[in-house]
Design an enzyme around this catalytic site. Structure first.
Site, short mmCIF file in Angstrom:
data_model
loop_
_atom_site.label_atom_id
_atom_site.label_comp_id
_atom_site.label_asym_id
_atom_site.label_seq_id
_atom_site.Cartn_x
_atom_site.Cartn_y
_atom_site.Cartn_z
CG ASP A 108 37.67 35.83 42.97
OD1 ASP A 108 37.24 36.93 43.39
OD2 ASP A 108 38.66 35.71 42.22
CG HIS B 135 40.50 33.05 39.01
ND1 HIS B 135 41.05 34.00 38.18
CD2 HIS B 135 39.94 33.75 40.03
CE1 HIS B 135 40.83 35.21 38.70
NE2 HIS B 135 40.17 35.07 39.82
CD GLU C 271 38.35 41.69 41.35
OE1 GLU C 271 39.43 41.65 41.97
OE2 GLU C 271 37.94 40.73 40.67
CD GLU C 272 37.54 37.92 38.96
OE1 GLU C 272 38.71 38.03 38.56
OE2 GLU C 272 37.24 37.36 40.04
CG HIS D 29 34.59 41.19 42.83
ND1 HIS D 29 34.32 40.17 41.95
CD2 HIS D 29 35.73 40.83 43.47
CE1 HIS D 29 35.25 39.24 42.06
NE2 HIS D 29 36.12 39.61 42.98
CD GLU E 196 38.49 39.63 45.75
OE1 GLU E 196 38.06 38.45 45.73
OE2 GLU E 196 38.55 40.34 44.74
#
Length: 379
Positions: free
Chosen positions: A198, A341, A230-231, A85, A253
């Site tokens: 990510d 994140h 995606e998130e 992603h 990922e």
């Protein structure tokens, strides 16, 4: 009139040392992808890089209705969907106060403690504007509040404006995307510091795998899908899979490491530099058992160390892919990353290279007979 978002990327590139650094093609690609702004729903700059890279390698490049890129390579054999992603954690401006501060709607799974006193870039109609989320001064915070985590709704972006009119003059307002300001840097021992691993690390993996498979060939129809949003709910993976109707799905990922101080060993067992990983479980998906065995056998045959992990509180695109087209055998493969994140993450070049090797070897094994066996659930 709103300027194209690529103006923002140009400005960010000029302001960042990442792309001026020396390094091989892969390092330069990782730097460019990491530095590109692209929160969910605002993936334009990342998409531009992906299309530039995959067009010379693919037989065709198409898009789903949300903006995911689908690059096809090969005209016969089973349909293999290789997914990563493009979006990253970020936010959008919610409103502007009369005193020139901006509130922010977060996009993706942020921890509140990762937000105060951080630098951000707002992508406005006149280009990027730097901002900072404020933090209270220790001199005035009562002792009992000094260890408290302040909720995200109490934070505001400070762009240096004195009032709402000055904010408007900068070309920013409600709905504009916000991304972390955290430029790429090469660390010691082949490790890379940057935002958005990510899943920009996964995007780089699928591009490099496509490049190598273009030269070597493979026995299938390979669909590399660089997906959006995606998130915020695995949205692009679902819409892309609806179009591809894959026989097999492989998500790439950014993983999670447990090798930094103060970690609970039950959170994750992966270590940086230990090789690519495979998720045996996460909160969104349980992989196909035959796929897991095939990945393990492929890694063993190629001499690639493979880290096995189970992680709670984690979702990935394989969950959306496996629930399409009547059910698709899927697996989630990860490049270990520290501090996901958040503004600043760290990956290891050896883990990245090992993942590319693993993906290339795996795709070459997915011929018609092997895929039929993976999809056979006859007792």
């Amino acid at each position: 009139m709103l300027k194209p978002i690529f103006v923002a990327l140009i400005a960010l590139t000029l302001a960042s040392p990442a792309l001026a650094q020396t390094g091989d093609r892969t390092e330069r690609l990782l730097a460019e992808l990491a530095d590109a702004p692209g929160p969910p729903g605002f993936e334009e700059d990342v998409r531009r890089i992906v299309v530039r890279e995959v067009k010379p390698l693919a037989d065709s490049v198409t898009y789903d209705g949300l903006g995911s890129v689908i690059a096809k390579q090969g005209a016969s054999g089973p349909k293999i969907m290789l997914d990563a992603h493009m979006d990253e954690l970020g936010g959008v401006v919610r409103r502007v106060t009369g005193t020139g501060f901006l509130s922010m709607q977060m996009l993706g799974g942020w921890l509140d403690q990762a937000l105060p006193d951080q630098r951000w870039i707002i992508i406005g109609s006149k280009g990027p504007v730097r901002a900072v989320t404020g933090i209270r001064d220790i001199h005035v915070v009562p002792a009992e509040e000094r260890t408290r985590v302040f909720p995200r709704d109490s934070l505001y972006l400070d762009v240096g404006a004195k009032n709402a009119a000055e904010v408007a003059a900068l070309g920013i307002g409600a709905g504009d995307p916000v991304v972390p300001d955290a430029p790429f840097a090469a660390l010691a021992n082949g490790r890379y510091l940057g935002k958005a691993w990510d899943d920009r690390v996964g995007v780089a993996v699928v591009i490099e795998a496509l490049r190598r498979l273009k030269a070597s060939g493979h026995p299938n129809q390979l669909y590399v899908a660089a997906t959006v949003q995606e998130e915020v709910g695995l949205r692009g993976a679902r819409t892309a899979a609806d179009l591809i109707k894959p026989d097999i799905g492989i998500a790439i990922e950014g993983g999670i490491t447990g090798d930094s101080p103060g970690r609970n060993p039950e959170e994750t067992q992966a270590v940086l530099g230990g090789g690519p990983g495979i998720f045996l479980y996460d909160s969104s998906a349980i992989p196909n058992r035959k796929m897991v065995a095939l990945v393990a056998d492929t890694a063993r045959a190629a001499g690639i160390p493979l880290q096995r992990d189970l992680v709670q509180g984690y979702g990935d695109d394989s969950a959306a892919i496996q629930a399409t087209a009547g059910g698709v055998p899927t697996v989630n493969l990860v490049v270990p990353a520290r501090y996901t994140h958040a503004h600043n993450g760290v990956i290891d070049r050896g883990d990245f290279d090992g993942m590319v090797d693993l993906v290339v070897a795996l795709i070459k094994r997915l011929d018609t007979t092997t895929v039929a066996g993976l999809r056979d659930f006859t007792p």
